[in-house]
Scaffold this motif. Structure first.
Motif, mmCIF file in Angstrom:
data_model
loop_
_atom_site.group_PDB
_atom_site.id
_atom_site.type_symbol
_atom_site.label_atom_id
_atom_site.label_comp_id
_atom_site.label_asym_id
_atom_site.label_seq_id
_atom_site.Cartn_x
_atom_site.Cartn_y
_atom_site.Cartn_z
ATOM 1 N N ALA A 155 12.852 1.429 -0.201
ATOM 2 C CA ALA A 155 12.563 1.848 1.172
ATOM 3 C C ALA A 155 11.079 1.815 1.438
ATOM 4 O O ALA A 155 10.269 2.127 0.581
ATOM 5 N N LYS A 156 10.737 1.430 2.662
ATOM 6 C CA LYS A 156 9.322 1.376 3.048
ATOM 7 C C LYS A 156 8.717 2.762 2.996
ATOM 8 O O LYS A 156 9.276 3.733 3.483
ATOM 9 N N GLY A 157 7.581 2.829 2.355
ATOM 10 C CA GLY A 157 6.892 4.104 2.305
ATOM 11 C C GLY A 157 7.230 4.910 1.070
ATOM 12 O O GLY A 157 6.680 5.988 0.885
ATOM 13 N N ASP A 179 0.838 -1.188 0.000
ATOM 14 C CA ASP A 179 0.000 0.000 0.000
ATOM 15 C C ASP A 179 0.881 1.250 0.000
ATOM 16 O O ASP A 179 2.115 1.178 -0.130
ATOM 17 N N LEU A 180 0.252 2.410 0.167
ATOM 18 C CA LEU A 180 0.990 3.677 0.112
ATOM 19 C C LEU A 180 2.043 3.790 1.206
ATOM 20 O O LEU A 180 3.003 4.564 1.082
ATOM 21 N N TYR A 181 1.854 3.007 2.290
ATOM 22 C CA TYR A 181 2.768 3.104 3.423
ATOM 23 C C TYR A 181 3.807 1.986 3.425
ATOM 24 O O TYR A 181 4.556 1.820 4.392
ATOM 25 N N GLY A 182 3.836 1.194 2.363
ATOM 26 C CA GLY A 182 4.826 0.137 2.261
ATOM 27 C C GLY A 182 4.436 -1.169 2.911
ATOM 28 O O GLY A 182 5.248 -2.091 2.983
ATOM 29 N N ASN A 183 3.202 -1.306 3.382
ATOM 30 C CA ASN A 183 2.755 -2.541 4.010
ATOM 31 C C ASN A 183 2.311 -3.534 2.935
ATOM 32 O O ASN A 183 1.559 -3.176 2.020
ATOM 33 N N ARG A 184 2.763 -4.778 3.070
ATOM 34 C CA ARG A 184 2.353 -5.795 2.106
ATOM 35 C C ARG A 184 0.897 -6.175 2.339
ATOM 36 O O ARG A 184 0.432 -6.261 3.480
ATOM 37 N N LEU A 185 0.167 -6.418 1.267
ATOM 38 C CA LEU A 185 -1.243 -6.749 1.358
ATOM 39 C C LEU A 185 -1.679 -7.454 0.091
ATOM 40 O O LEU A 185 -0.958 -7.493 -0.909
#
Length: 1017
Positions: free
Chosen positions: A695-697, A638-644
């Motif tokens: 990088a995350k995010g 997602d936009l914040y780097g979380n896998r989904l």
């Protein structure tokens, strides 16, 4: 020690309290009994086991519907060496609760100790199919194979036993290392030894479920609360199985012989084993085939033949024994009647474990371990709500008695606290709701009565009157039955029970006699047999008597190194290769196939589908645009780097010319960035998003995917469509061998061509094709696409993962995480589709695609003329109804067109289509009965040439032949029968229209016969 005494005293106080809810009292007694079983400090073993059995029986006297109590009682009987009583208790556990791998494992242990390896094998297989990480069951299965001198299978089982994330026994690890180090020498010795005693683990996994269990499924599936029935909730591929064992006390000993000695039944204990299962219809058919071809059987097939012979002989011997015992019992009962003696409550004769065919209405005395398994409402969960977490852990961790006592000694404080808190909370809650609740005994009695009525086939009116039982006629708790509620039970198909409930006056005459219909009847005979049974207004399934479809459990788990299988690929060099029957059969047999070199072999001009040619042909043609975030093919964040799993996109519209400009500018921008990188001028920016290690995010670059471009207009796209006629018949858009060519009307994107215009990162999210039809996809180029595909048999696992990740499998947009799939042992085909490659997607295959270059693709669906395709399409058609999801392929309409247009020589496919037509005629007759009962006129409407099938405006199910039409805002809206009744029970304001002459449909039905295939010389 003190804590155990306090726990024991607390349970005893609950037992003595007056006015305690039966379920609370039963839970306290259960805990007390199990505490005696596992706690050495409470006395010598014989005394403790006797008290444990006593309190568990007392618990069942208060609530005999608790499957876990039956299971614990079986464990106690097993410890005492009472084999028969243990079996009976385990079977009661299965009947009372949901499927439990523990119970199946325990049954396997009992079979194994009685030297019945084949029965033990089936029980263990049931256990590990229910719970593929069940360490105890895998370990015991390995010991069984090792004792039968099959070390390879034993090693496989031991390795599977380590899949559980909990602690692994050091002795198990040592045994695995030993077998792995000596695998070669052991294998040589094994090959030189005599024939295998047991089927291999792979063969055992695929063996049919015993018919005893199959018949039980039919019983439970008809239960009013069947959605939670144990046979409908197996997670691991056991379609008709429900037992599971695994028992504490089933850890791997250092020496398998020690375990065998420990399990040995005392010689003084009479052996009373469960009724052997009869052969199922599938097993009988297999037996017949094996007997016919006995001379040419392989060793494995000979083993199967011997096993089936053995099972049949055991069942015949059992039937003879039961018949003799019943005759003796009947003679004794007759003598008792002549002597004026009261007859005892009937129970199973001879103490044998009741067989599935024994009538369910045999009553029982409380606490009798030899009682039959009465049908009852299964518990909501396999784990009892009142069981403390510590004791749940003891049961599920499969420890032996010594380990169990040690664990209890190490956590006394937590155990006592958990027991007190759980019981107190349950007691308090039950006190506050006691005024509103009925006693569980009454509920159990009512459910048992209801279950018996549901499972007893009758062919006459059945009024649900309260049976005399615990409550007198004046009791306020006596269930009140509306005497006008009459339940008609009729026999529809040769093996279908159809229940029709409707309100009728008391003086209403009985319904007609029960009827049988089959595909061997004439159409008018089918209609005549069904007449009069639809007056209450019912809707039936096109699957007949089968249970409603549901996501399947996964097949046998593959080794981790087999979860990236090589993709089936074919390279074509000549036109002859492309048109060979071998290529067609190969594609039909695979989940997915990539055919390389097709364009060159057939001299296809794919340039006709290039962006330049499309702009020149129809620049203003509409294109649907999906705005997506560009990501690497194996990640989704997602936009914040979380896998989904959720794969979001927004929808828009444009034209071919405008998307062509975007496609070109995207390519030029990429070239510029590459040049800057080469010169060292370009720095990592937001647009660099193809690296999964970013990088995350980091903000993802947005891209636009041009999708669902309709190329169905033959005038606009004549050169393009003409070029596709060069393809082999089984891949063509229009062909007699394509079921979708027989629908009779256009289904955009299915029996017409659609175009996809892509830039790198364009994603087609995960899906199965509509109604599980096959599909054809050709990459026009110039860039590549990356494909991911999963066989149809694993779609249930992916469905469950979607639910787990809060995305709807049918209507949601999702991109599977490969790590999640591998964790669930789902194999994934992953391959590159180059320009000119054709990808064949088999029926029901789950797939998702991402462009890794700039390219166009064309795609459409095809339907092979075979049984597998039709069956999968029909199952998805019915499942879509349950999910309130539209099936854009009208399967009933298609079935009638197949009968009109095709000569079918495949028996199974013919039977499926003919059965679909028969059920369609039945539904038409039922609908006419309902309309005539209301006194409404059915008006002739007819049907236009190439008129599309009709769907209900509200629920979007297909409406065939009889339309319920309501005028709304000067428009005539079609409804199905069910939705029309919801709007008005007597259909006021509706016009009922008929599209087909009944005689015409009967003629089509009668003419559709199995064609005899004449081989060409």
């Amino acid at each position: 020690m003190g804590k155990y005494k306090q726990a024991k005293e607390a349970y005893e106080q609950f037992e003595k309290l007056e006015g305690t809810e039966p379920q609370v009292k039963a839970t306290a007694l259960k805990q007390l009994g199990w505490l005696y079983h596992i706690t050495e400090q409470l006395g010598d073993k014989n005394r403790r086991e006797g008290l444990a059995v006593h309190y568990l029986k007392e618990s069942l006297a208060s609530d005999n519907s608790n499957g876990q109590t039956w299971y614990l009682l079986g464990r106690c009987f097993s410890t005492l060496g009472k084999v028969h009583d243990a079996f009976v208790s385990y079977r009661n556990s299965i009947d009372k609760s949901e499927a439990s791998a523990d119970t199946w494992c325990s049954i396997g242990v009992l079979y194994q100790q009685q030297n019945q390896p084949m029965d033990a094998l089936q029980a263990y297989i049931c256990a590990v199919q229910l719970d593929k990480t069940h360490t105890a069951a895998w370990t015991d299965l390995g010991i069984l194979y090792e004792n039968c001198e099959q070390p390879k299978d034993a090693l496989t089982c031991y390795i599977n036993a380590t899949r559980n994330k909990g602690g692994i026994s050091s002795s198990l690890t040592t045994k695995i290392k030993y077998l792995q180090q000596h695998s070669d020498s052991v294998a040589v010795q094994h090959l030189q030894s005599k024939q295998k005693k047991l089927p291999s683990i792979e063969e055992a996994w695929a063996l049919p479920i015993p018919a005893e269990l199959t018949s039980r499924q039919g019983t439970i599936s008809q239960h009013p609360m069947g959605k939670n029935a144990m046979l409908h909730s197996q997670p691991m591929g056991v379609q008709q199985t429900t037992l599971a064992p695994g028992s504490a006390g089933v850890m791997l000993p250092d020496d398998p012989l020690n375990k065998k000695k420990a399990l040995k039944r005392p010689s003084s204990e009479p052996l009373e084993l469960p009724a052997p299962p009869p052969l199922s219809p599938q097993q009988l058919q297999l037996l017949h085939q094996l007997q016919q071809n006995e001379a040419s059987l392989s060793p494995t097939q000979r083993q199967q033949l011997q096993g089936l012979h053995h099972q049949m002989m055991r069942y015949q011997q059992y039937q003879i024994k039961v018949h003799q015992q019943r005759a003796a019992e009947q003679g004794q009962r007759s003598a008792d009647m002549l002597n004026g003696m009261p007859l005892p409550t009937p129970i199973t004769s001879s103490g044998l474990l009741p067989h599935a065919n024994i009538p369910d209405n045999a009553t029982q005395s409380q606490g009798d371990t030899g009682t039959p398994l009465a049908s009852s409402v299964p518990s909501e969960s396999s784990s009892e709500a009142g069981l403390p977490k510590d004791l749940q852990k003891f049961v599920t961790d499969h420890l032996n008695e010594t380990d169990l006592s040690a664990l209890l000694n190490s956590s006394r404080h937590d155990l006592a606290t958990s027991i007190a808190e759980d019981l107190l909370a349950q007691f308090t809650q039950s006190q506050s709701t006691s005024v509103k609740k009925e006693p569980s005994a009454l509920n159990s009695q009512q459910s048992s009565e209801s279950s018996q009525q549901e499972n007893t086939p009758i062919s006459h009116d059945s009024v649900k009157n309260p049976s005399p039982g615990k409550h007198s006629s004046g009791s306020p708790r006596e269930p009140r039955i509306d005497p006008t509620q009459v339940e008609y039970r009729v026999k529809c198909d040769s093996d279908t029970k159809l229940v029709i409930s409707r309100n009728v006056p008391r003086s209403h005459s009985p319904p007609p006699a029960p009827f049988n219909i089959s595909i061997n009847m004439k159409g008018r005979e089918v209609l005549a047999a069904c007449k009069g049974y639809g007056k209450g207004g019912i809707t039936t399934s096109m699957l007949g008597d089968r249970c409603p479809p549901r996501p399947p459990s996964p097949p046998y788990p593959l080794p981790k190194d087999s979860l990236n299988p090589p993709t089936p690929s074919v390279y074509l060099e000549t036109k002859k290769d492309a048109f060979s029957i071998e290529l067609q059969q190969y594609c039909y047999s695979q989940p997915v196939v990539v055919i390389r070199g097709l364009a060159g072999a057939l001299k296809l001009d794919l340039g006709l589908f290039s962006t330049k040619s499309l702009v020149e042909a129809n620049a203003d043609h509409a294109v649907e645009v999906r705005t997506q975030r560009q990501q690497a093919p194996d990640e989704n964040r997602d936009l914040y780097g979380n896998r989904l799993w959720r794969c979001d996109s927004s929808r828009g519209r444009t034209t071919i010319a405008r998307y062509a400009q975007y496609q070109a500018s995207s390519f030029q921008e990429s070239l510029r960035e590459e040049n800057e990188k080469a010169k060292g001028l370009h720095k990592d920016s937001d647009s660099d998003s193809n690296s999964s290690s970013g990088a995350k995010g980091r903000k993802k670059k947005t891209i636009k995917f041009g999708t669902n471009v309709d190329l169905s207009d033959e005038k606009k796209w004549k050169p393009q469509l003409q070029e596709l006629t060069k393809l082999p018949a089984f891949t063509k858009v229009v062909s007699a061998s394509n079921l979708l060519s027989h629908v009779g009307n256009t289904i955009l994107g299915m029996n017409t061509v659609q175009l996809y215009m892509k830039v790198p990162g364009s994603r087609t999210p995960g899906h199965q094709e509509n109604n599980n039809f096959c599909s054809v996809n050709i990459n026009i180029g110039p860039g590549d696409c990356e494909w991911f595909a999963v066989p149809e048999s694993y779609w249930g696992v992916i469905h469950n993962l979607c639910e787990k990740n809060n995305v709807n499998y049918l209507t949601g947009s999702w991109w599977p995480m490969l790590e999640d799939l591998y964790e669930e042992d789902v194999p994934v085909y992953r391959f590159i589709q180059k320009p000119g490659d054709l990808v064949w997607v088999g029926a029901g295959t789950v797939h998702w695609v991402q462009a890794i270059g700039w390219c166009n693709n064309i795609a459409w669906n095809v339907g092979p003329v075979n049984a597998r395709q039709f069956q999968l399409a029909l199952e998805r058609y019915e499942w879509n109804k349950l999910q309130s999801y539209k099936s854009i392929v009208p399967m009933v309409h298609l079935g009638w067109n197949i009968a009109r247009n095709l000569n079918v020589s495949e028996p199974k496919f013919f039977e499926q289509v003919k059965s679909c037509l028969m059920r369609s005629l039945r539904q038409i007759r039922f609908t006419l009965d309902f309309v005539e009962e209301l006194g409404l006129e059915v008006k002739w409407h007819g049907r236009g040439e190439n008129e599309a099938a009709h769907y209900c405006n509200d629920c979007e199910v297909e409406v065939f032949d009889i339309l319920f039409v309501l005028e709304q805002d000067k428009k005539f809206i079609v409804h199905c029968q069910d939705c029309a009744r919801k709007i008005h029970p007597r259909l006021e304001g509706f016009v009922v229209l008929k599209q087909y002459q009944t005689a015409q449909l009967c003629e089509i039905f009668d003419r559709f016969q199995l064609a005899h295939h004449v081989p060409t010389s």
